[in-house]
Design a protein around this motif. Structure first.
Motif, PDB file in Angstrom:
ATOM      1  N   GLU A  40       1.146  -1.384  -0.164  1.00 20.67           N
ATOM      2  CA  GLU A  40      -0.215   0.101   0.100  1.00 20.67           C
ATOM      3  C   GLU A  40       0.960   1.350   0.227  1.00 20.67           C
ATOM      4  O   GLU A  40       1.445   1.651   0.697  1.00 20.67           O
ATOM      5  N   PRO A  41       1.068   1.825  -1.483  1.00 23.15           N
ATOM      6  CA  PRO A  41       1.718   3.183  -1.005  1.00 23.15           C
ATOM      7  C   PRO A  41       1.767   4.310  -0.739  1.00 23.15           C
ATOM      8  O   PRO A  41       0.276   4.233  -0.277  1.00 23.15           O
ATOM      9  N   ALA A  42       2.487   4.991   0.304  1.00 21.01           N
ATOM     10  CA  ALA A  42       2.255   6.128   0.725  1.00 21.01           C
ATOM     11  C   ALA A  42       1.167   7.317  -0.357  1.00 21.01           C
ATOM     12  O   ALA A  42       1.807   7.141  -1.250  1.00 21.01           O
ATOM     13  N   GLY A  43       0.630   7.856   0.778  1.00 26.49           N
ATOM     14  CA  GLY A  43      -0.298   9.213  -0.012  1.00 26.49           C
ATOM     15  C   GLY A  43      -1.625   8.934   0.668  1.00 26.49           C
ATOM     16  O   GLY A  43      -1.887   8.199   1.837  1.00 26.49           O
ATOM     17  N   TYR A 115       6.489  -0.586  12.074  1.00 22.82           N
ATOM     18  CA  TYR A 115       5.666  -0.967  13.662  1.00 22.82           C
ATOM     19  C   TYR A 115       4.507  -1.822  12.658  1.00 22.82           C
ATOM     20  O   TYR A 115       4.108  -2.082  11.539  1.00 22.82           O
ATOM     21  N   LEU A 116       4.812  -2.573  13.699  1.00 26.00           N
ATOM     22  CA  LEU A 116       3.257  -4.093  13.086  1.00 26.00           C
ATOM     23  C   LEU A 116       1.309  -3.980  13.497  1.00 26.00           C
ATOM     24  O   LEU A 116       1.509  -3.703  14.849  1.00 26.00           O
ATOM     25  N   GLU A 117       1.311  -4.426  13.008  1.00 28.21           N
ATOM     26  CA  GLU A 117      -0.300  -5.166  12.941  1.00 28.21           C
ATOM     27  C   GLU A 117      -0.583  -6.277  12.284  1.00 28.21           C
ATOM     28  O   GLU A 117      -0.509  -6.809  11.710  1.00 28.21           O
ATOM     29  N   GLY A 121      -5.494 -12.259  10.302  1.00 28.30           N
ATOM     30  CA  GLY A 121      -4.649 -13.139  10.361  1.00 28.30           C
ATOM     31  C   GLY A 121      -3.090 -12.969   9.208  1.00 28.30           C
ATOM     32  O   GLY A 121      -2.652 -14.015   8.509  1.00 28.30           O
ATOM     33  N   GLN A 122      -3.251 -11.902   8.236  1.00 27.92           N
ATOM     34  CA  GLN A 122      -2.198 -10.903   7.777  1.00 27.92           C
ATOM     35  C   GLN A 122      -1.327 -10.251   8.573  1.00 27.92           C
ATOM     36  O   GLN A 122      -1.793  -9.558   9.386  1.00 27.92           O
ATOM     37  N   LEU A 123      -0.138  -9.961   8.442  1.00 34.05           N
ATOM     38  CA  LEU A 123       0.928  -8.521   9.257  1.00 34.05           C
ATOM     39  C   LEU A 123       0.999  -7.839   8.278  1.00 34.05           C
ATOM     40  O   LEU A 123       1.317  -7.842   6.796  1.00 34.05           O
ATOM     41  N   ILE A 124       0.567  -6.489   8.778  1.00 29.70           N
ATOM     42  CA  ILE A 124       0.762  -5.451   8.360  1.00 29.70           C
ATOM     43  C   ILE A 124       1.935  -4.962   9.298  1.00 29.70           C
ATOM     44  O   ILE A 124       2.275  -4.642   9.643  1.00 29.70           O
ATOM     45  N   THR A 125       2.927  -4.748   8.129  1.00 27.63           N
ATOM     46  CA  THR A 125       4.134  -3.745   8.322  1.00 27.63           C
ATOM     47  C   THR A 125       4.404  -2.028   7.926  1.00 27.63           C
ATOM     48  O   THR A 125       3.657  -1.965   6.977  1.00 27.63           O
ATOM     49  N   ASN A 126       4.670  -1.530   8.961  1.00 29.40           N
ATOM     50  CA  ASN A 126       5.047  -0.048   8.247  1.00 29.40           C
ATOM     51  C   ASN A 126       6.139   0.432   9.286  1.00 29.40           C
ATOM     52  O   ASN A 126       6.873   0.460  10.214  1.00 29.40           O
ATOM     53  N   ALA A 127       7.503   0.176   7.985  1.00 28.56           N
ATOM     54  CA  ALA A 127       8.284   0.953   8.638  1.00 28.56           C
ATOM     55  C   ALA A 127       8.950   2.611   8.360  1.00 28.56           C
ATOM     56  O   ALA A 127       8.958   3.232   8.228  1.00 28.56           O
ATOM     57  N   ASN A 134       3.379  -2.903   4.041  1.00 25.36           N
ATOM     58  CA  ASN A 134       3.410  -4.169   3.526  1.00 25.36           C
ATOM     59  C   ASN A 134       2.400  -4.805   3.800  1.00 25.36           C
ATOM     60  O   ASN A 134       2.725  -5.018   5.163  1.00 25.36           O
ATOM     61  N   ARG A 135       1.600  -5.851   3.250  1.00 28.59           N
ATOM     62  CA  ARG A 135       1.209  -6.877   3.858  1.00 28.59           C
ATOM     63  C   ARG A 135       1.798  -8.197   3.534  1.00 28.59           C
ATOM     64  O   ARG A 135       2.322  -8.666   2.211  1.00 28.59           O
TER      65      ARG A 135
END
Length: 139
Positions: A40-43, A115-117, A121-127, A134-135
């Motif tokens: 998911e691109p920033a914006g 940052y993780l959530e 059941g999927q891991l979402i990351t935000n560095a 990213n999923r």
């Protein structure tokens, strides 16, 4: 006497504002191997874009928070901290890590926190809280 009371409340306030640290038990839902399946691109537009299976890289979160690559070696450019459910976890290896020779070829940008959530059941990351996410799907 008034000064002693004021100092007591000041010290109490400092310790009560301390950030909660996650324990290894609390990060257990994150432990395992994960494969990138969307970005998911920033914006302003919040829309997931699928990643072809052949392009989805794999990484692993170990029981102590250490990030490993698909080959089980320490991943390059990893954070020092994970933030999950609003709480910070300091990554401290509990076992000796083998060196990853490919990291000598990588120029890392400074990003000490991921940052993780977990969502469905999927891991979402935000560095670095950069806005782009990213999923990952568990393997």
């Amino acid at each position: 006497m008034k000064n002693v009371g004021w100092v007591f409340f000041l010290v109490l306030g400092v310790f009560s504002c301390k950030e909660k640290q996650l324990t290894p038990e609390e990060i257990q839902p994150l432990v395992g191997k994960w494969k990138l399946d969307a970005i998911e691109p920033a914006g302003d537009v919040r829309k997931w874009e699928s990643v072809a299976s052949k392009d989805g890289y794999v990484f692993e979160i170990r029981y102590d928070g250490v990030i490993l690559d698909a080959n089980g070696l320490p991943a390059c450019c990893v954070p020092s901290y994970l933030v999950y459910q609003g709480n910070k976890f300091t990554i401290e290896p509990k076992e000796k890590l083998a060196p990853n020779p490919s990291c000598a070829l990588v120029l890392c940008m400074a990003c000490d926190t991921w940052y993780l959530e977990l969502e469905n059941g999927q891991l979402i990351t935000n560095a670095c809280n950069s806005g782009g996410r990213n999923r990952f799907t568990r393997l």
